[in-house]
Design an enzyme around this catalytic site. Structure first.
Site, PDB file in Angstrom:
ATOM      1  N   SER A   1     -53.922  17.797  53.169  1.00 44.84           N
ATOM      2  CA  SER A   1     -52.740  18.027  52.330  1.00 44.84           C
ATOM      3  C   SER A   1     -51.609  17.066  52.693  1.00 44.84           C
ATOM      4  O   SER A   1     -51.554  16.549  53.809  1.00 44.84           O
ATOM      5  CB  SER A   1     -52.223  19.452  52.508  1.00 44.84           C
ATOM      6  OG  SER A   1     -53.232  20.388  52.223  1.00 44.84           O
TER       7      SER A   1
HETATM    8  N1  SAH Z   1     -56.140  22.330  55.999  1.00 46.56           N
HETATM    9  C1  SAH Z   1     -56.864  21.093  55.798  1.00 46.56           C
HETATM   10  C2  SAH Z   1     -57.024  20.707  54.345  1.00 46.56           C
HETATM   11  C3  SAH Z   1     -57.990  21.543  53.708  1.00 46.56           C
HETATM   12  S1  SAH Z   1     -58.845  20.954  52.286  1.00 46.56           S
HETATM   13  C4  SAH Z   1     -56.264  19.963  56.584  1.00 46.56           C
HETATM   14  O1  SAH Z   1     -55.254  20.139  57.263  1.00 46.56           O
HETATM   15  O2  SAH Z   1     -56.856  18.876  56.545  1.00 46.56           O
HETATM   16  C5  SAH Z   1     -59.643  22.484  51.960  1.00 46.56           C
HETATM   17  C6  SAH Z   1     -60.808  22.780  52.869  1.00 46.56           C
HETATM   18  O3  SAH Z   1     -61.236  24.097  52.564  1.00 46.56           O
HETATM   19  C7  SAH Z   1     -62.015  21.877  52.655  1.00 46.56           C
HETATM   20  O4  SAH Z   1     -62.403  21.331  53.869  1.00 46.56           O
HETATM   21  C8  SAH Z   1     -63.077  22.832  52.114  1.00 46.56           C
HETATM   22  O5  SAH Z   1     -64.383  22.493  52.495  1.00 46.56           O
HETATM   23  C9  SAH Z   1     -62.624  24.158  52.730  1.00 46.56           C
HETATM   24  N2  SAH Z   1     -63.112  25.358  52.050  1.00 46.56           N
HETATM   25  C10 SAH Z   1     -63.302  25.584  50.730  1.00 46.56           C
HETATM   26  N3  SAH Z   1     -63.750  26.832  50.523  1.00 46.56           N
HETATM   27  C11 SAH Z   1     -63.862  27.417  51.752  1.00 46.56           C
HETATM   28  C12 SAH Z   1     -64.286  28.709  52.197  1.00 46.56           C
HETATM   29  N4  SAH Z   1     -64.692  29.659  51.343  1.00 46.56           N
HETATM   30  N5  SAH Z   1     -64.251  28.962  53.522  1.00 46.56           N
HETATM   31  C13 SAH Z   1     -63.834  28.015  54.413  1.00 46.56           C
HETATM   32  N6  SAH Z   1     -63.441  26.772  54.042  1.00 46.56           N
HETATM   33  C14 SAH Z   1     -63.436  26.482  52.725  1.00 46.56           C
END
Ligand code: SAH
Length: 224
Positions: A59
């Site tokens: 993000s």
């Molecule tokens: N917080 C992160 C950005 C996240 S992008 C950072 O600081 O870089 C969103 C992430 O959520 C992705 O890696 C995706 O694979 C994960 N995601 C999506 N659905 C999910 C779920 N049900 N459980 C855990 N992770 C999930």
């Protein structure tokens, strides 16, 4: 460090994004360049999201700050993050809940559903020495923490967009705790802070946003 100071100065100019000293300190400490792919290192301190692996994104810094502030994360808190991605937001949270890294301070549990991203995050967190303050689990975090299911978290951050608030996350939220989550249709969401009070849930709209999709049981039907 120079670049990190410049990013912080820019974030401080954006009204209402950084409101507390602890979030400011976390932004100064965590090296964002260690959480982006090598080809994006020169953009690590620009205020926009960057691609990581598997079509996911880290993000934008202002969004990471807004989430920490909206959740009102404090030193000593236990934090659950759903969506580890690069591990950057988890490292920011670790810096806030346990700035000295001493045992008995706060701790962060972060859940990632994609194994390859979990490996990426683990490497990033180890290299930057946050791995002892962040527990990383590979699972469907839309169902909440898969370890110690009866545990209640003071703060829960969901960094992927959800069609509705997953009920297990409300369940795993401590009384007086707060959950911050982008909720809405696939291409535009409202970031909401939900506080669990004795009299019920109190929702506060924070800002409009676009996050990558939450998968799993409480994610969007077409994203699994
Ligand atoms: N917080 C992160 C950005 C996240 S992008 C950072 O600081 O870089 C969103 C992430 O959520 C992705 O890696 C995706 O694979 C994960 N995601 C999506 N659905 C999910 C779920 N049900 N459980 C855990 N992770 C999930």
């Amino acid at each position: 460090m120079e670049e990190r100071r410049r990013m912080l100065a820019e974030l401080l100019r954006l009204q209402g994004v950084i409101r507390s000293e602890k979030v400011m300190q976390a932004f100064l400490k965590v090296p964002r360049e260690e959480f982006v792919l090598p080809e994006y290192r020169d953009e690590a301190y620009e205020d926009h999201p960057l691609p990581i692996l598997k079509g996911q994104t880290i993000s934008a810094p202002h969004m990471c700050a807004i989430m920490c502030e909206a959740a009102e994360i404090e030193r000593g808190d236990t934090v659950l993050e759903v969506g580890t991605g690069s591990g950057y937001q988890a490292a920011l949270c670790a810096e806030i809940v346990s700035p000295t890294g001493e045992p008995l301070e706060g701790v962060v549990l972060t859940v990632e559903v994609v194994a390859e991203l979990a490996r990426f995050a683990r490497d990033n967190l180890k290299r930057t020495k946050y791995y002892d303050r962040v527990h990383l689990v590979v699972a469907d975090g839309s169902c909440g923490s898969p370890v110690r299911e009866n545990f209640r978290f003071k703060r829960i951050l969901v960094t992927a967009a959800a069609p509705t608030i997953p009920p297990p996350l409300i369940e795993q939220l401590d009384e007086n705790g707060s959950l911050v989550i982008p909720v809405g249709p696939r291409w535009h969401q409202l970031l909401v802070a939900v506080r669990k009070k004795r009299e019920g849930l109190v929702r506060e709209p924070i800002t409009y946003c676009i996050f990558v999709a939450l998968r799993g049981k409480y994610g969007y039907d077409d994203c699994n």
